[in-house]
Design a protein around this motif. Structure first.
Motif, PDB file in Angstrom:
ATOM      1  N   UNK A 393     -23.347 -15.851  -4.707  1.00 55.24           N
ATOM      2  CA  UNK A 393     -24.654 -15.612  -4.272  1.00 55.24           C
ATOM      3  C   UNK A 393     -24.961 -15.268  -3.032  1.00 55.24           C
ATOM      4  N   UNK A 394     -26.089 -14.431  -2.887  1.00 59.24           N
ATOM      5  CA  UNK A 394     -26.648 -13.839  -1.600  1.00 59.24           C
ATOM      6  C   UNK A 394     -28.186 -13.422  -1.891  1.00 59.24           C
ATOM      7  N   UNK A 395     -28.716 -13.465  -0.521  1.00 57.49           N
ATOM      8  CA  UNK A 395     -30.245 -13.096  -0.602  1.00 57.49           C
ATOM      9  C   UNK A 395     -30.497 -11.868  -0.540  1.00 57.49           C
ATOM     10  N   UNK A 396     -29.516 -10.996   0.333  1.00 57.40           N
ATOM     11  CA  UNK A 396     -29.362  -9.533   0.422  1.00 57.40           C
ATOM     12  C   UNK A 396     -28.248  -8.751  -0.096  1.00 57.40           C
ATOM     13  N   UNK A 397     -28.251  -7.636   0.027  1.00 58.68           N
ATOM     14  CA  UNK A 397     -26.903  -6.849  -0.287  1.00 58.68           C
ATOM     15  C   UNK A 397     -26.773  -5.972   1.099  1.00 58.68           C
ATOM     16  N   UNK A 398     -25.855  -6.093   1.821  1.00 58.20           N
ATOM     17  CA  UNK A 398     -25.427  -5.359   2.921  1.00 58.20           C
ATOM     18  C   UNK A 398     -24.371  -6.081   3.735  1.00 58.20           C
ATOM     19  N   UNK A 399     -24.241  -5.375   4.996  1.00 58.60           N
ATOM     20  CA  UNK A 399     -23.365  -5.864   5.917  1.00 58.60           C
ATOM     21  C   UNK A 399     -23.634  -7.287   6.316  1.00 58.60           C
ATOM     22  N   UNK A 400     -25.045  -7.674   6.259  1.00 60.61           N
ATOM     23  CA  UNK A 400     -25.280  -8.954   7.035  1.00 60.61           C
ATOM     24  C   UNK A 400     -25.663 -10.237   5.804  1.00 60.61           C
TER      25      UNK A 400
END
Length: 789
Positions: A393-400
């Motif tokens: 799980x993650x809050x955003x999709x991207x390099x960070x």
């Protein structure tokens, strides 16, 4: 030229904006490049989005390349036969070069069969194309990536909140939904989640849905995983709300395709879905390309569908747009229209579209690896975060992006009934206490003792197992009423009562593999194992010859040999210097023995003449000192302490001697000793209490007994001077609690039992201290507390 097209695709939006608003027919002067067919359900939301999106793609491609295509749209009415007739009409009458759609696998099978027979590519928007489909239909291309990996996202959500039981609700009228159910069932089961119930939703309008949901409501499990079409899902949640199943304590997890159309539902429909969590197909809604598409789509969609309240595009619009753009690019590069060149050109596409990467492998797009997690609240839904296959799980999709294994890290979730805390996922039936079966035939009375008073009609339960069970129940995160009931029969029949639903659980039973057919067990709270106990016997059988026991026979022979050898050496060295040594053979032999034995009784001896004799004597004096001191110490030990040993050393010796053995009445040990350890049934004797074993040993009725590890520890602590453990520890069982198969209580009870051990807070410490010599903190004592039922 083809690679140039691929590079220029992201720029089409800017070129389209420069040319302004246009339709497919705007370029009258342009030569038509061919005809494209679209088959979809015109009355469905996804069908309406696809029609608008394909038209937009044709217009944008004209502004991009100055090439136009004739678009023929046919309505399938969500019927496979209608879809097949539409495909036949498009191919025979309209002479289309390729077809886009339909949305369902049931419709796609017939359309793909017709298209393959007529060498016409079909770009299927169904997202559950089987692996074998392209072998059967070589002109079938899946332009929509399959969504089966969303089942792993569902599993990750369930595990995040420690739910161990779920119900699955699915639509079995569609084969793609059935395959999705198969993936759901498999992934949940492999992860250790128990499937409590499975409900196949009947056709829309069936009157049996309320009754089926009522059955689920009466069960323990309150977690529901739903995989349904939009119409069936709406009917389900409206019915569930009427049955008060959208309130506190319930959990609803919904999958695609329904979640991708939540944005199109009206507020009245959304009000019956408050608190559901959804796994939604993800596509990047960012960049100039999407911004242009978004604004233009809303205007065009509102114009063509004025009755639709929401005009925002979803994943179905994005996929249809990419399908049309893929086909237009391929047809624009093809000159020969009726050979396989068009299919080859389609499969060579490699660009990033609105819905993601368009790159075909085996005529399919790569499966989706990223899904969005949404939460329905109010008139809309909240985007909670994302789940990525293999990362979490993650809050955003991207390099960070920062990934976590638990969904709890994404933030607060609004559950049905608006509770702040996480629902347990199940609710016990609280109209009556749990019925807990307690064995009356317990061999280890310190573990369980059932005292029935016939005069006062009361039953008292006591023992450390009773105390452990009560302490475990107190550590549960909720109140769970229960009542003890005595059971006066074998342990096997006691466990069967759970299967027969006469008891909800039983305690103080051994965890044995064959009992799993009747119940499931908690982790053991005692050491597992079976041990063999045998009597002790003295190593000294004849005390009259005790003086011979300090040394073994070999040692005595060795000492005698050393005496003869040293005597002979001294005789040989001294006979030349001492005339008294000479004489008859008898005289010389006696002198030789006297020279050798002298150091054993006195350390000075007579004066020796030879230096070599003196060196031999020094060595012999040292050896003699060691022998005499060792003998004295061993003899003193035998006279002051009794030397004991087991009567039998191992199980093979016991089995070969045909000696009778004892076991606990009513326990699994009869089956184990007879079938596993292979003792004859006529040599087995059963006993109810530990004291009976001791008496049987003393009367020579048995030569050995097999006891479970807890009982053996207590028995040997009490009779440590008479009996001893012999042979290895047989790893079997261990005491535990047994519950009904699939009981949602087991994970919580296991957790509480572990916590009980870790914190050392049994609530009965005084009881355990009494039997501290038993070496196991959970079986060290009988309980001082008693409980009456």
């Amino acid at each position: 030229m083809g690679s140039l097209h691929m590079l220029l695709v992201p720029l089409f939006c800017l070129m389209s904006t420069a040319f302004g608003k246009a339709s497919v027919d705007d370029g009258m002067h342009a030569k038509m490049k061919g005809t494209i067919g679209l088959i979809t359900d015109n009355n469905s939301r996804n069908g309406k989005e696809e029609i608008v999106a394909v038209k937009m793609a044709m217009e944008d491609f004209y502004h991009y390349s100055n090439q136009s295509f004739d678009l023929q749209i046919r309505d399938s009415h969500a019927d496979s036969l209608q879809a097949a007739l539409a495909a036949r009409d498009l191919i025979d009458t309209q002479k289309v070069e390729a077809i886009i759609g339909p949305d369902t696998w049931k419709e796609t099978t017939l359309v793909a069969d017709i298209c393959s027979q007529n060498v016409t590519p079909v770009l299927s928007l169904a997202d559950a194309t089987p692996d074998w489909s392209t072998l059967k239909w070589p002109y079938l291309v899946q332009i929509s990536p399959n969504q089966f990996k969303q089942t792993k996202a569902v599993v990750a959500i369930v595990q995040s909140f420690e739910w161990y039981n779920v119900n699955i609700i699915y639509d079995d009228t569609d084969s793609s939904s059935t395959r999705m159910f198969s993936h759901l069932y498999s992934d949940l089961s492999v992860s250790g989640v128990h499937i409590s119930n499975v409900l196949a939703i009947p056709p829309l309008g069936s009157s049996s849905l309320p009754q089926e949901l009522e059955k689920l409501r009466n069960g323990f499990c309150r977690v529901f995983v739903v995989n349904l079409s939009v119409s069936l899902a709406i009917n389900l949640f409206q019915t569930a709300k009427k049955l008060k199943m959208m309130e506190k304590g319930y959990v609803w997890i919904v999958t695609d395709p329904f979640t991708s159309l939540v944005h199109s539902l009206n507020s009245s429909t959304m009000s019956s879905m408050q608190g559901i969590v959804g796994v939604k197909s993800y596509f990047p809604e960012i960049g100039l390309q999407y911004e242009h598409f978004y604004s233009k789509f809303r205007k065009k969609f509102s114009s063509e569908n004025p009755h639709e309240l929401n005009n925002e595009p979803g994943i179905f619009a994005a996929r249809a747009y990419d399908a049309a753009w893929t086909l237009a690019l391929s047809m624009n590069q093809t000159t020969n229209k009726k050979d396989q060149t068009l299919l080859d050109k389609i499969l060579l596409n490699n660009f990033t579209g609105l819905s993601g990467k368009i790159h075909f492998i085996d005529q399919k797009l790569d499966p989706s690896d990223i899904f969005q997690i949404i939460n329905v609240m109010g008139k809309d839904y909240k985007e909670i975060g994302f789940w990525t296959n293999g990362l979490g799980f993650s809050n955003i999709i991207g390099q960070n992006s920062i990934f976590n294994s638990s969904m709890k890290e994404l933030g607060q979730v609004l559950w049905p009934g608006r509770p702040w805390g996480t629902p347990r996922g199940w609710i016990p039936v609280l109209d009556k206490p749990l019925r807990i079966g307690v064995p009356v035939l317990a061999t280890l009375k310190q573990s369980v003792s059932v005292i029935q008073d016939q005069t006062e009609n009361t039953t008292t339960f006591q023992g450390f197992t009773i105390d452990i069970f009560r302490a475990t129940m107190e550590l549960l995160p909720y109140h769970l009423p229960y009542k003890f009931y005595p059971f006066n029969d074998t342990y096997d029949n006691l466990v069967k009562q759970v299967y027969l639903k006469n008891f909800d659980a039983v305690i103080d039973v051994s965890i044995i593999s064959y009992r799993y057919q009747y119940a499931e067990f908690t982790q053991p709270y005692t050491d597992p194992g079976v041990v063999m106990v045998v009597p002790l016997r003295s190593k000294v059988d004849h005390r009259g010859w005790l003086f011979m026991k300090p040394f073994t026979k070999t040692m005595w022979v060795l000492i005698l040999a050393m005496i003869i050898y040293n005597g002979f050496i001294l005789w040989m060295l001294e006979r030349r210097h001492s005339p008294e040594i000479r004489g008859s053979m008898l005289n010389q032999t006696g002198t030789m023995a006297w020279l050798a034995l002298t150091p054993l009784v006195k350390l000075d001896g007579d004066k020796l003449h030879s230096n070599l004799s003196k060196m031999v004597m020094v060595v012999w004096l040292f050896v003699s000192l060691i022998i005499t001191q060792t003998y004295t110490a061993n003899l003193a030990s035998m006279l002051t302490a009794e030397r004991l040993e087991p009567t039998l050393d191992n199980i093979d010796q016991l089995r070969n001697s045909n000696i009778r053995v004892g076991y606990s009445s009513g326990s699994f040990l009869k089956h184990y000793v007879e079938n596993v350890l292979q003792f004859h049934a006529e040599n087995l004797r059963n006993y109810a209490e530990l004291e009976e074993y001791a008496e049987a040993f003393r009367r020579k009725e048995i030569g050995a007994a097999f006891l479970e590890a807890p009982a053996a520890k207590v028995f040997l602590a009490k009779y440590c001077r008479e009996f001893i453990q012999a042979g290895p520890l047989y790893k079997v069982g261990g005491f535990g609690f047994a519950f009904a198969r699939g009981s949602p209580l087991i994970p919580d009870v296991n957790k509480a039992l572990l916590h009980l051990v870790e914190i050392g807070k049994y609530g009965i410490q005084e009881s355990f201290s009494k039997f501290s010599d038993a070496q196991d903190p959970l079986i060290e004592a009988s309980a001082k507390h008693t409980y009456s039922e």
